[in-house]
Scaffold this motif. Structure first.
Motif, PDB file in Angstrom:
ATOM      1  N   GLN A 127     -17.252   3.016   6.879  1.00 44.94           N
ATOM      2  CA  GLN A 127     -16.928   1.852   6.062  1.00 44.94           C
ATOM      3  C   GLN A 127     -15.552   1.309   6.419  1.00 44.94           C
ATOM      4  OE1 GLN A 127     -17.302   3.046   2.069  1.00 44.94           O
ATOM      5  NE2 GLN A 127     -19.386   2.275   1.859  1.00 44.94           N
ATOM      6  N   GLN A 128     -15.364   0.051   6.105  1.00 42.93           N
ATOM      7  CA  GLN A 128     -14.032  -0.533   6.266  1.00 42.93           C
ATOM      8  C   GLN A 128     -13.081   0.196   5.327  1.00 42.93           C
ATOM      9  OE1 GLN A 128     -12.774  -3.043   8.118  1.00 42.93           O
ATOM     10  NE2 GLN A 128     -14.662  -3.297   9.242  1.00 42.93           N
ATOM     11  N   PRO A 129     -11.917   0.596   5.825  1.00 40.93           N
ATOM     12  CA  PRO A 129     -10.974   1.229   4.916  1.00 40.93           C
ATOM     13  C   PRO A 129     -10.526   0.225   3.863  1.00 40.93           C
ATOM     14  CG  PRO A 129      -9.976   0.831   7.061  1.00 40.93           C
ATOM     15  CD  PRO A 129     -11.422   0.498   7.174  1.00 40.93           C
ATOM     16  N   ARG A 130     -10.476   0.707   2.613  1.00 36.25           N
ATOM     17  CA  ARG A 130     -10.070  -0.203   1.548  1.00 36.25           C
ATOM     18  C   ARG A 130      -8.636   0.086   1.142  1.00 36.25           C
ATOM     19  NH1 ARG A 130     -14.935   0.782  -2.322  1.00 36.25           N
ATOM     20  NH2 ARG A 130     -14.600   2.777  -1.310  1.00 36.25           N
ATOM     21  N   ILE A 131      -7.712  -0.508   1.860  1.00 35.57           N
ATOM     22  CA  ILE A 131      -6.302  -0.290   1.563  1.00 35.57           C
ATOM     23  C   ILE A 131      -5.752  -1.566   0.952  1.00 35.57           C
ATOM     24  CG2 ILE A 131      -4.037   0.089   2.562  1.00 35.57           C
ATOM     25  CD1 ILE A 131      -5.449   1.801   4.678  1.00 35.57           C
ATOM     26  N   GLU A 132      -5.134  -1.425  -0.209  1.00 35.29           N
ATOM     27  CA  GLU A 132      -4.521  -2.605  -0.824  1.00 35.29           C
ATOM     28  C   GLU A 132      -3.230  -2.926  -0.094  1.00 35.29           C
ATOM     29  OE1 GLU A 132      -3.922  -2.059  -5.020  1.00 35.29           O
ATOM     30  OE2 GLU A 132      -5.466  -0.512  -4.996  1.00 35.29           O
ATOM     31  N   VAL A 133      -3.034  -4.177   0.211  1.00 40.55           N
ATOM     32  CA  VAL A 133      -1.775  -4.585   0.823  1.00 40.55           C
ATOM     33  C   VAL A 133      -1.001  -5.406  -0.194  1.00 40.55           C
ATOM     34  CG1 VAL A 133      -0.706  -5.816   2.719  1.00 40.55           C
ATOM     35  CG2 VAL A 133      -2.851  -4.592   3.078  1.00 40.55           C
ATOM     36  N   HIS A 134       0.168  -4.919  -0.535  1.00 40.32           N
ATOM     37  CA  HIS A 134       0.962  -5.622  -1.544  1.00 40.32           C
ATOM     38  C   HIS A 134       1.956  -6.552  -0.866  1.00 40.32           C
ATOM     39  CE1 HIS A 134      -0.429  -3.221  -4.946  1.00 40.32           C
ATOM     40  NE2 HIS A 134      -0.575  -2.288  -4.048  1.00 40.32           N
ATOM     41  N   GLN A 155      -2.682   3.382  -0.634  1.00 36.90           N
ATOM     42  CA  GLN A 155      -2.835   2.359  -1.663  1.00 36.90           C
ATOM     43  C   GLN A 155      -1.490   1.863  -2.186  1.00 36.90           C
ATOM     44  OE1 GLN A 155      -5.029   5.111  -4.141  1.00 36.90           O
ATOM     45  NE2 GLN A 155      -6.881   3.901  -3.888  1.00 36.90           N
ATOM     46  N   LEU A 156      -0.399   2.246  -1.510  1.00 39.26           N
ATOM     47  CA  LEU A 156       0.926   1.863  -1.986  1.00 39.26           C
ATOM     48  C   LEU A 156       1.565   0.840  -1.056  1.00 39.26           C
ATOM     49  CD1 LEU A 156       2.427   5.357  -2.853  1.00 39.26           C
ATOM     50  CD2 LEU A 156       1.260   3.786  -4.374  1.00 39.26           C
ATOM     51  N   SER A 157       2.471   0.041  -1.604  1.00 43.18           N
ATOM     52  CA  SER A 157       3.236  -0.880  -0.771  1.00 43.18           C
ATOM     53  C   SER A 157       4.367  -0.111  -0.091  1.00 43.18           C
ATOM     54  CB  SER A 157       3.817  -1.982  -1.636  1.00 43.18           C
ATOM     55  OG  SER A 157       4.803  -1.431  -2.485  1.00 43.18           O
ATOM     56  N   GLY A 158       5.015  -0.770   0.866  1.00 45.29           N
ATOM     57  CA  GLY A 158       6.092  -0.113   1.609  1.00 45.29           C
ATOM     58  C   GLY A 158       7.194   0.417   0.699  1.00 45.29           C
ATOM     59  N   GLY A 159       7.593  -0.401  -0.277  1.00 40.86           N
ATOM     60  CA  GLY A 159       8.669   0.013  -1.165  1.00 40.86           C
ATOM     61  C   GLY A 159       8.269   1.208  -2.013  1.00 40.86           C
ATOM     62  N   GLN A 160       6.994   1.208  -2.472  1.00 39.89           N
ATOM     63  CA  GLN A 160       6.514   2.325  -3.289  1.00 39.89           C
ATOM     64  C   GLN A 160       6.432   3.601  -2.457  1.00 39.89           C
ATOM     65  OE1 GLN A 160       2.908   0.435  -4.489  1.00 39.89           O
ATOM     66  NE2 GLN A 160       3.727  -0.220  -6.461  1.00 39.89           N
ATOM     67  N   GLN A 161       5.946   3.452  -1.197  1.00 40.02           N
ATOM     68  CA  GLN A 161       5.862   4.623  -0.319  1.00 40.02           C
ATOM     69  C   GLN A 161       7.239   5.225  -0.129  1.00 40.02           C
ATOM     70  OE1 GLN A 161       3.664   4.396   3.318  1.00 40.02           O
ATOM     71  NE2 GLN A 161       2.296   2.853   2.532  1.00 40.02           N
ATOM     72  N   GLN A 162       8.225   4.344  -0.016  1.00 38.72           N
ATOM     73  CA  GLN A 162       9.551   4.849   0.213  1.00 38.72           C
ATOM     74  C   GLN A 162      10.087   5.616  -0.985  1.00 38.72           C
ATOM     75  OE1 GLN A 162      12.959   2.842   0.119  1.00 38.72           O
ATOM     76  NE2 GLN A 162      13.783   3.929   1.879  1.00 38.72           N
ATOM     77  N   ILE A 183       8.370   5.959  -9.944  1.00 36.52           N
ATOM     78  CA  ILE A 183       6.998   5.879  -9.441  1.00 36.52           C
ATOM     79  C   ILE A 183       6.071   6.608 -10.401  1.00 36.52           C
ATOM     80  CG2 ILE A 183       7.429   5.618  -6.968  1.00 36.52           C
ATOM     81  CD1 ILE A 183       7.000   8.756  -6.863  1.00 36.52           C
ATOM     82  N   ASP A 184       6.523   6.829 -11.643  1.00 35.49           N
ATOM     83  CA  ASP A 184       5.726   7.629 -12.568  1.00 35.49           C
ATOM     84  C   ASP A 184       4.387   6.988 -12.910  1.00 35.49           C
ATOM     85  OD1 ASP A 184       7.917   6.109 -13.380  1.00 35.49           O
ATOM     86  OD2 ASP A 184       7.698   6.686 -15.464  1.00 35.49           O
ATOM     87  N   GLY A 185       4.221   5.695 -12.627  1.00 37.47           N
ATOM     88  CA  GLY A 185       2.930   5.069 -12.905  1.00 37.47           C
ATOM     89  C   GLY A 185       1.949   5.158 -11.749  1.00 37.47           C
ATOM     90  N   LEU A 186       2.380   5.748 -10.636  1.00 33.69           N
ATOM     91  CA  LEU A 186       1.548   5.710  -9.425  1.00 33.69           C
ATOM     92  C   LEU A 186       1.044   7.079  -9.015  1.00 33.69           C
ATOM     93  CD1 LEU A 186       4.030   3.538  -7.333  1.00 33.69           C
ATOM     94  CD2 LEU A 186       2.029   2.706  -8.541  1.00 33.69           C
ATOM     95  N   MET A 211      -3.177  13.408   0.448  1.00 31.36           N
ATOM     96  CA  MET A 211      -2.760  13.875  -0.869  1.00 31.36           C
ATOM     97  C   MET A 211      -2.379  12.687  -1.751  1.00 31.36           C
ATOM     98  SD  MET A 211      -0.213  16.944   0.188  1.00 31.36           S
ATOM     99  CE  MET A 211      -0.534  17.958   1.624  1.00 31.36           C
ATOM    100  N   THR A 212      -2.517  12.894  -3.063  1.00 28.13           N
ATOM    101  CA  THR A 212      -2.077  11.846  -3.989  1.00 28.13           C
ATOM    102  C   THR A 212      -0.548  11.840  -4.028  1.00 28.13           C
ATOM    103  OG1 THR A 212      -2.018  13.329  -5.856  1.00 28.13           O
ATOM    104  CG2 THR A 212      -4.107  12.215  -5.449  1.00 28.13           C
ATOM    105  N   VAL A 213      -0.016  10.839  -4.725  1.00 28.15           N
ATOM    106  CA  VAL A 213       1.443  10.744  -4.846  1.00 28.15           C
ATOM    107  C   VAL A 213       2.005  12.008  -5.481  1.00 28.15           C
ATOM    108  CG1 VAL A 213       3.270   9.522  -6.063  1.00 28.15           C
ATOM    109  CG2 VAL A 213       1.511   8.238  -4.853  1.00 28.15           C
ATOM    110  N   LEU A 214       1.357  12.470  -6.557  1.00 31.67           N
ATOM    111  CA  LEU A 214       1.860  13.668  -7.239  1.00 31.67           C
ATOM    112  C   LEU A 214       1.813  14.872  -6.306  1.00 31.67           C
ATOM    113  CD1 LEU A 214       2.920  14.871  -9.876  1.00 31.67           C
ATOM    114  CD2 LEU A 214       0.573  15.425 -10.491  1.00 31.67           C
ATOM    115  N   GLU A 215       0.718  15.009  -5.559  1.00 31.02           N
ATOM    116  CA  GLU A 215       0.596  16.142  -4.635  1.00 31.02           C
ATOM    117  C   GLU A 215       1.645  16.068  -3.531  1.00 31.02           C
ATOM    118  OE1 GLU A 215      -4.200  16.931  -5.090  1.00 31.02           O
ATOM    119  OE2 GLU A 215      -3.455  15.554  -3.584  1.00 31.02           O
TER     120      GLU A 215
END
Lengths: 306, 356
Positions: free
Chosen positions: A299-306, B133-140, B123-126, B90-94
């Protein structure tokens, strides 16, 4: 229709025939035609004379009610595929990939090259080497080791443990494909992840568990499906090393079909057996596909881009 | 928290010298930026501090203890990479909890600490998301939380802002500074961006070809650059540099001649900051009529390019509205104290000044 547009359409058709034609012909000749012929033969009574006397369901009736070898062949196939796949083509391939990427690059490349050698040699030569290794007299390589290193009497591996011989022979050559694919997958993991994990306190085993293996999930799934199908239908090494014997001990399903068709001359029955093998292959592939959630991979990866 | 010291630290890669012997002392709780162009050895130095690369020679000490042979996992440092290097499965928490897996900490306590750090970096909401699934700033922020969760002695930041867009970069600059102050953790930031270095750190170390060129406050680097390299690397738009020759108390640069306040002989480089040059300034040195060849309004100020007796020169004037136009002839000069003189051969700054 204007003249110009008609000429363009004509040219498109010619191009289509020119570029796709050869591939389509080959595809038809070697993939479609055999299946059609097999399907046809499976419902006839063709024997050594190659004459088709009648169309009949006799082959299938014989298979499901009278053929006492069939269950044995299925069992041998199951053990052969499971053991070769589980021990060598996936597990050992994974181990090879992990080890050869962990050691210095040149050493790793050398070991991978060694493991690739059997793939590069003709299968008859490779089979011959195994015959020499497993030779029952005291000059066989295995027996020299058994006698001189372990001080034991010579053994006849091919006669006493024939299934083991064909699993080893297929596994040693089969591990190299997985090794190559897993190696390149490991190489494609960003180096920063390994650095981050080390700084985070992970040791080598933890890095394999938390960084490397998760990244290999799809390659492993793919290799399992691919090698299952490939092992189901391959019997060249078995034929060359044990000939399916002793008796029917190493006759896997595909070899059984071959023996029925070409040794006993029952072409129609061989064709019917092959048809069943195709069905088994399709079912195995579908089951593994579902089990490993391969749909998600494609499947196409579903990554949200913000 | 720790006091970090590097003594004659070297790193060679099969003959190629990446770090050519650097000495550095970083006080407990300080925020130091290592600034330099790519390939200057700053990231290699960082990797040696993290324990990923082993120094060829020299020593690294944490609180006086030599750590050269201590593996990365034994050093208790936190690191944020340019690429963030979050674990994708892994998730953010992991991700944040990952470093605590390898410590003897109860799971509930580990989770409590991870949530605490997550709140600190906002980042407690993520926590249930995955890095993809995160933006660059959130990843950072996640990477920062992961680096901080084990309460490191030393926090290493490898170009942490360079993948962010301009607005976010400004926010994160302030954020990182705030977090560093709150925790008081000794921090080393590696960057090629002088604004990042000077705004975030207490002290800036400028590196070039594997060596430390100069260390000091932003003001030191700007007003008293030790070398030509520092002078040209720090300051934006860059300093104007002209080759000249000093003899008999006079400095000749192309067609211009300047009286010198101190005795200097030989090949000299004259450095003039675009912002110290001005039109019609009283008591200016080296005033020459210059013809303006380009006008670039930059918002709060205007950057001019002009043909002067020194050669092609660039200068800044405050104000949004350009006061000169192309082809205008303007009397361009500079306060004598603002001119920097460098020895051409060694590249070191001379103590000499231009006379009024």
């Amino acid at each position: 229709m204007p003249v110009f547009a008609r000429a363009q359409l004509r040219r498109q058709r010619i191009n289509f025939a020119l570029f796709l034609g050869p591939a389509l012909v080959l595809l038809f000749l070697f993939f479609v035609a055999p299946i059609v012929i097999d399907l046809f033969l499976a419902f006839t009574d063709m024997g050594r004379t190659l004459a088709v006397g009648k169309f009949t369901l006799e082959n299938f009736e014989r298979m499901f009610t009278r053929d006492t070898r069939l269950l044995g062949a299925l069992g041998v196939t199951f053990i052969f595929v499971l053991a070769t796949l589980g021990i060598f083509n996936v597990t050992f391939a994974l181990l090879l990939a992990l080890v050869t990427t962990a050691v210095p690059p040149r050493l790793g490349a050398f070991f991978r090259a060694v493991w690739l050698l059997p793939r590069m040699s003709p299968s008859v030569v490779y089979a011959l080497l195994w015959l020499w290794v497993a030779d029952p007299n005291e000059r066989g390589l295995l027996n020299q080791i058994v006698m001189h290193v372990f001080d034991m009497p010579p053994i006849d591996l091919r006669n006493n443990h024939p299934l083991l011989v064909i699993i080893l022979a297929n596994g040693f050559i089969g591990a190299s494909l997985g090794m190559l694919i897993f190696t390149s997958a490991i190489r494609s993991i960003p180096e920063h992840l390994f650095h981050a994990a080390r700084v985070d306190g992970a040791g080598s085993l933890a890095i394999v568990r938390y960084i490397t293996l998760p990244a290999l999930r799809w390659p492993i799934s793919y290799m399992t499906i691919h090698q299952t199908l490939s092992l189901l239908v391959s019997f060249e090494y078995i034929l060359l090393i044990t000939g399916g014997g002793p008796f029917y001990d190493t006759t896997v399903f595909s070899l059984y079909a071959y023996r029925r068709a070409f040794e006993s001359g029952e072409y129609a029955y061989g064709a019917a057996l092959s048809l069943i093998l195709v069905v088994i292959g399709v079912l195995a592939a579908l089951a593994l596909w579902r089990l490993m959630d391969m749909k998600q991979l494609l499947q196409q990866p579903r990554i949200e881009v913000h | 928290m720790a006091r970090i010291e590097l003594k004659n630290l070297r790193k060679e890669w099969g003959g190629a010298i990446a770090v050519a012997g650097i000495d550095l002392a970083i006080e407990d709780g300080a925020f130091v930026a290592v600034l330099g162009p790519s390939g200057c050895g700053k990231s290699t130095t960082l990797m040696m501090l993290a324990g990923i690369y082993r120094p060829t020679s020299g020593d690294i000490t944490f609180d006086g203890a030599r750590v050269n042979d201590v593996e990365a996992r034994g050093r208790n440092v936190g690191i944020v990479f340019q690429s963030y290097a979050l674990y994708p499965n892994m998730t953010v928490l992991e991700n944040v909890m990952f470093p605590l897996r390898f410590k003897t900490i109860e799971r509930t306590e580990a989770e409590r600490r991870s949530r605490e750090v997550a709140t600190l970096v906002r980042i407690d909401g993520l926590l249930d998301r995955r890095p993809g699934q995160l933006s660059g700033g959130q990843q950072q922020r996640v990477a920062l939380a992961r680096a901080l969760v084990k309460r490191p002695h030393l926090l290493l930041l490898d170009e942490p802002l360079s993948n962010l867009d301009a607005g976010l970069r400004l926010t994160m600059r302030t954020e990182i500074r705030r977090i560093q102050r709150e925790l008081g953790v000794t921090t080393i930031l590696v960057t090629h961006d002088q604004v990042e270095a000077t705004t975030m750190a207490d002290r800036v170390v400028v590196m070039n070809s594997g060596r430390v060129e100069q260390q000091g406050t932003a003001e030191d680097l700007y007003e008293r650059p030790a070398t030509l390299f520092v002078a040209s690397f720090v300051g934006s738009p860059p300093i104007n540099l002209f080759d000249g020759h000093a003899a008999g108390g006079m400095l000749s640069v192309n067609e211009a001649r300047l009286p010198l306040a101190d005795p200097v002989q030989g090949a000299v480089v004259l450095g003039l900051r675009p912002e110290s040059l001005r039109v019609n300034g009283s008591g200016d040195s080296g005033r020459t009529i210059s013809r303006i060849s380009a006008v670039e309004p930059m918002g709060r100020e205007v950057l001019y390019t002009a043909d002067s007796a020194f050669g092609v020169i660039r200068f800044l004037e405050a104000g949004a509205e350009p006061r000169h136009r192309e082809s205008d002839d303007v009397p361009l000069g500079f306060p004598p104290a603002s001119a920097l003189l460098f020895d051409k051969d060694s590249g070191r700054r001379l103590d000499a000044r231009v006379a009024a």
